[in-house]
Scaffold this motif. Structure first.
Motif, PDB file in Angstrom:
ATOM      1  N   SER A  21     -29.856 -14.920  49.507  1.00  0.00           N
ATOM      2  CA  SER A  21     -28.800 -15.822  49.033  1.00  0.00           C
ATOM      3  C   SER A  21     -28.509 -15.668  47.542  1.00  0.00           C
ATOM      4  CB  SER A  21     -29.193 -17.276  49.318  1.00  0.00           C
ATOM      5  OG  SER A  21     -30.403 -17.588  48.639  1.00  0.00           O
ATOM      6  N   LYS A  22     -29.096 -14.630  46.913  1.00  0.00           N
ATOM      7  CA  LYS A  22     -28.964 -14.500  45.464  1.00  0.00           C
ATOM      8  C   LYS A  22     -28.259 -13.223  45.030  1.00  0.00           C
ATOM      9  CE  LYS A  22     -33.075 -17.332  44.692  1.00  0.00           C
ATOM     10  NZ  LYS A  22     -34.467 -17.382  44.186  1.00  0.00           N
ATOM     11  N   THR A  23     -27.382 -12.716  45.883  1.00  0.00           N
ATOM     12  CA  THR A  23     -26.645 -11.502  45.556  1.00  0.00           C
ATOM     13  C   THR A  23     -25.212 -11.602  46.047  1.00  0.00           C
ATOM     14  OG1 THR A  23     -26.578  -9.087  45.833  1.00  0.00           O
ATOM     15  CG2 THR A  23     -27.459 -10.361  47.678  1.00  0.00           C
ATOM     16  N   ARG A  24     -24.316 -10.940  45.312  1.00  0.00           N
ATOM     17  CA  ARG A  24     -22.903 -10.884  45.738  1.00  0.00           C
ATOM     18  C   ARG A  24     -22.694  -9.795  46.786  1.00  0.00           C
ATOM     19  NH1 ARG A  24     -20.060  -9.584  40.303  1.00  0.00           N
ATOM     20  NH2 ARG A  24     -21.995  -8.365  40.146  1.00  0.00           N
ATOM     21  N   ALA A  25     -23.686  -8.916  46.933  1.00  0.00           N
ATOM     22  CA  ALA A  25     -23.555  -7.807  47.881  1.00  0.00           C
ATOM     23  C   ALA A  25     -23.625  -8.313  49.317  1.00  0.00           C
ATOM     24  CB  ALA A  25     -24.676  -6.795  47.636  1.00  0.00           C
ATOM     25  N   ASN A  26     -23.130  -7.512  50.244  1.00  0.00           N
ATOM     26  CA  ASN A  26     -23.281  -7.780  51.679  1.00  0.00           C
ATOM     27  C   ASN A  26     -24.719  -7.463  52.064  1.00  0.00           C
ATOM     28  OD1 ASN A  26     -20.322  -8.169  52.298  1.00  0.00           O
ATOM     29  ND2 ASN A  26     -20.278  -6.095  51.476  1.00  0.00           N
ATOM     30  N   VAL A  27     -25.416  -8.410  52.641  1.00  0.00           N
ATOM     31  CA  VAL A  27     -26.843  -8.231  52.942  1.00  0.00           C
ATOM     32  C   VAL A  27     -27.051  -7.739  54.367  1.00  0.00           C
ATOM     33  CG1 VAL A  27     -29.060  -9.429  53.216  1.00  0.00           C
ATOM     34  CG2 VAL A  27     -27.577  -9.951  51.256  1.00  0.00           C
ATOM     35  N   ILE A  28     -27.851  -6.687  54.489  1.00  0.00           N
ATOM     36  CA  ILE A  28     -28.323  -6.175  55.779  1.00  0.00           C
ATOM     37  C   ILE A  28     -29.846  -6.286  55.751  1.00  0.00           C
ATOM     38  CG2 ILE A  28     -28.366  -4.241  57.393  1.00  0.00           C
ATOM     39  CD1 ILE A  28     -25.533  -5.258  56.741  1.00  0.00           C
ATOM     40  N   THR A  29     -30.434  -6.948  56.733  1.00  0.00           N
ATOM     41  CA  THR A  29     -31.887  -7.110  56.754  1.00  0.00           C
ATOM     42  C   THR A  29     -32.531  -6.111  57.713  1.00  0.00           C
ATOM     43  OG1 THR A  29     -31.809  -8.802  58.489  1.00  0.00           O
ATOM     44  CG2 THR A  29     -31.712  -9.558  56.207  1.00  0.00           C
ATOM     45  N   TYR A  30     -33.758  -5.722  57.380  1.00  0.00           N
ATOM     46  CA  TYR A  30     -34.499  -4.829  58.270  1.00  0.00           C
ATOM     47  C   TYR A  30     -35.967  -5.237  58.271  1.00  0.00           C
ATOM     48  CZ  TYR A  30     -35.723  -2.422  53.931  1.00  0.00           C
ATOM     49  OH  TYR A  30     -36.178  -2.126  52.675  1.00  0.00           O
TER      50      TYR A  30
END
Length: 513
Positions: free
Chosen positions: A246-255
């Motif tokens: 929740s602390k980035t402007r980037a699109n988050v992909i989790t792995y």
């Protein structure tokens, strides 16, 4: 480039002697690298202050200087800024016309595994017929040309010069290691990252950064400062890394290696003769750049050994999928990938096994020794290069990590070395570092002999090796030359051995040859 144009992006506090415009032919942050019509940037470093060398830079041809403090008696333009390291990054990017904007740059950070992950990505991209660059701690690569690396992440000027070369050669993809030092020292401030990843986090550089919190602050800034529209790939197996979602402007992909709630996760992991195979599950459909990545499940086999290779592979897979690389090319690249020098690398596999491993910190040590515990062998001969200039904390933790495996791996003796003659001044072992390692090992009841040189340590160990044993060359910079010394020794005692086959594992090495 005109000086007026070059300094537009700087937050200038004040100037002296800046009256007319000048043409700038180059930039330097070392006075001895200054040439005619150069701009010199005076940096306050840990060891020395670049402001002391302003006169030297002028003698070598500097026509203007960027400073944090004005110097008296200087008759060329002085441009004062609050932070000359930050200014160097801005100036370098401007001078080379923002070259990183013209290629896909992938920034990989982690305490462990940055090098292997970027090399895996390079292999995948090459299998998919892209022209690649590579930036990291072992080497920098432009197309087919390899150059030894001085720093994990180059200084900003050297970095943008490198990107400039890559742009001229039409490089399309650049996997890049991003160190905590580079982040803290503004080296990557003006790099246009398209994909960033954070794979793991542990305590290696506390002494260097001053505290665990400062190390985290530096490391996590790659994700927190990622640009809008980029992609941040986060390992949700790590609790601290999860907090960055929740602390980035980037699109988050989790792995994840195990969490079925991740966007991409692994299952059915098997280790066969030290090498892993597993299934990759793409858990949801998502769009990245112009690609649609669909739900899927496919098998991957790794060509290199070690549990740590699985962790490195999952981030390489997640990045490659997000970048639109077909799964067939990912499978082909990872199965054909034969590893990075000194990352759990098999260098002799005959009557006994010799493994060369970076062995940097307690997490790295744990995964390496866990992998060893899965490989059938008789006795383990551990040759350890004590870490120089890394402080008491790291050396104590490393020793404790080895001690924790003493019963499972039947470690009764360790041969240590200070690697004198094999390391530069910045990696020399202090008396305190030697003492804390020695005290920790011996207090656990393990016999320890410490030798000044690598040659002495290796010869002592190899004289004890028998059939089906494992020899582990363990350590960072201090063990860089270990493999060559081992193979030279074997060639001397095995007259019938095939020389070309013996030296094949280190033939393409960039360091330690």
């Amino acid at each position: 480039m005109l000086l007026e144009e070059l300094i537009k992006s700087l937050n200038i506090i004040d100037t002296r002697n800046y009256e007319g415009d000048l043409n700038i032919e180059g930039i330097a942050y070392h006075s001895e690298r200054v040439k005619s019509d150069f701009l010199y940037v005076a940096i306050k470093g840990y060891i020395t202050d670049g402001h002391k060398y302003i006169n030297s830079s002028i003698n070598n041809g500097a026509v203007a200087v960027v400073v944090e403090d004005f110097s008296d008696g200087i008759n060329i333009p002085q441009i004062k800024v609050s932070n000359s390291r930050e200014a160097l990054s801005q100036l370098s990017n401007k001078f080379y016309n923002s070259p990183s904007e013209h290629m896909r740059v992938i920034g990989v950070t982690a305490t462990n595994g940055k090098t292997t992950t970027t090399f895996m990505l390079n292999e995948i991209y090459e299998k998919a017929n892209f022209t690649t660059g590579l930036i990291g701690s072992v080497m920098n690569k432009v197309g087919k040309r390899y150059v030894p690396a001085e720093l994990t992440t180059p200084e900003s000027l050297d970095l943008h010069r490198l990107f400039g070369l890559m742009e001229k050669e039409g490089i399309e993809k650049v996997p890049m290691e991003v160190s905590s030092s580079a982040l803290e020292l503004y080296r990557v401030n003006d790099v246009d990252f398209d994909i960033v990843s954070f794979n793991n986090f542990s305590r290696e550089h506390i002494d260097q950064h001053g505290s665990f919190e400062k190390y985290w602050e530096a490391k996590s800034s790659l994700i927190r400062n990622a640009k809008e529209g980029s992609y941040a790939l986060l390992n949700i197996d790590d609790a601290k890394i999860r907090t960055l979602i929740s602390k980035t402007r980037a699109n988050v992909i989790t792995y994840s290696q195990k969490n079925e709630n991740a966007d991409i996760y692994l299952k059915d992991i098997e280790l066969i003769k030290g090498r892993a195979k597993f299934k990759v599950v793409v858990n949801r459909e998502y769009r990245a750049f112009s690609n649609i990545i669909r739900k899927d499940e496919f098998q991957v086999e790794l060509g290199i050994p070690g549990y740590h290779s699985v962790e490195n592979a999952i981030v390489a897979i997640a990045i490659a999928l997000t970048d639109g690389i077909p799964k067939g090319k990912i499978q082909e690249g990872l199965k054909g990938f034969k590893g990075v020098e000194r990352r759990f690398e098999y260098i002799y596999e005959n009557d006994f096994l010799i493994i060369d491993d970076h062995f940097a910190n307690l997490k790295n040590i744990n995964v390496s020794l866990e992998t060893l515990s899965k490989i059938d062998h008789k006795d383990l001969h551990l040759i350890y290069a004590i870490r120089g200039n890394r402080g008491i904390t790291v050396n104590k933790e490393n020793a404790e990590a080895v001690v924790a495996w003493k019963d499972k791996l039947n470690i009764k003796e360790i041969i240590g070395t200070k690697s004198i003659g094999a390391v530069t001044g910045k990696d020399m072992v202090s008396d305190e570092e030697e003492k804390v390692f020695k005290d920790t090992i011996e207090s656990a009841g393990i016999k320890l002999n410490i030798y000044d040189t690598l040659e002495e340590a290796i010869e002592k160990a190899l004289k004890k090796v028998e059939k089906d044993d494992i020899v582990l060359l363990a350590g960072c910079q201090g063990m860089d030359k270990g493999a060559k010394i081992v193979l030279d020794y074997l060639y001397g005692i095995k007259p019938d051995i095939n020389k070309e086959e013996l030296y094949k594992p280190i033939k393409k090495r960039v360091v330690g040859k």
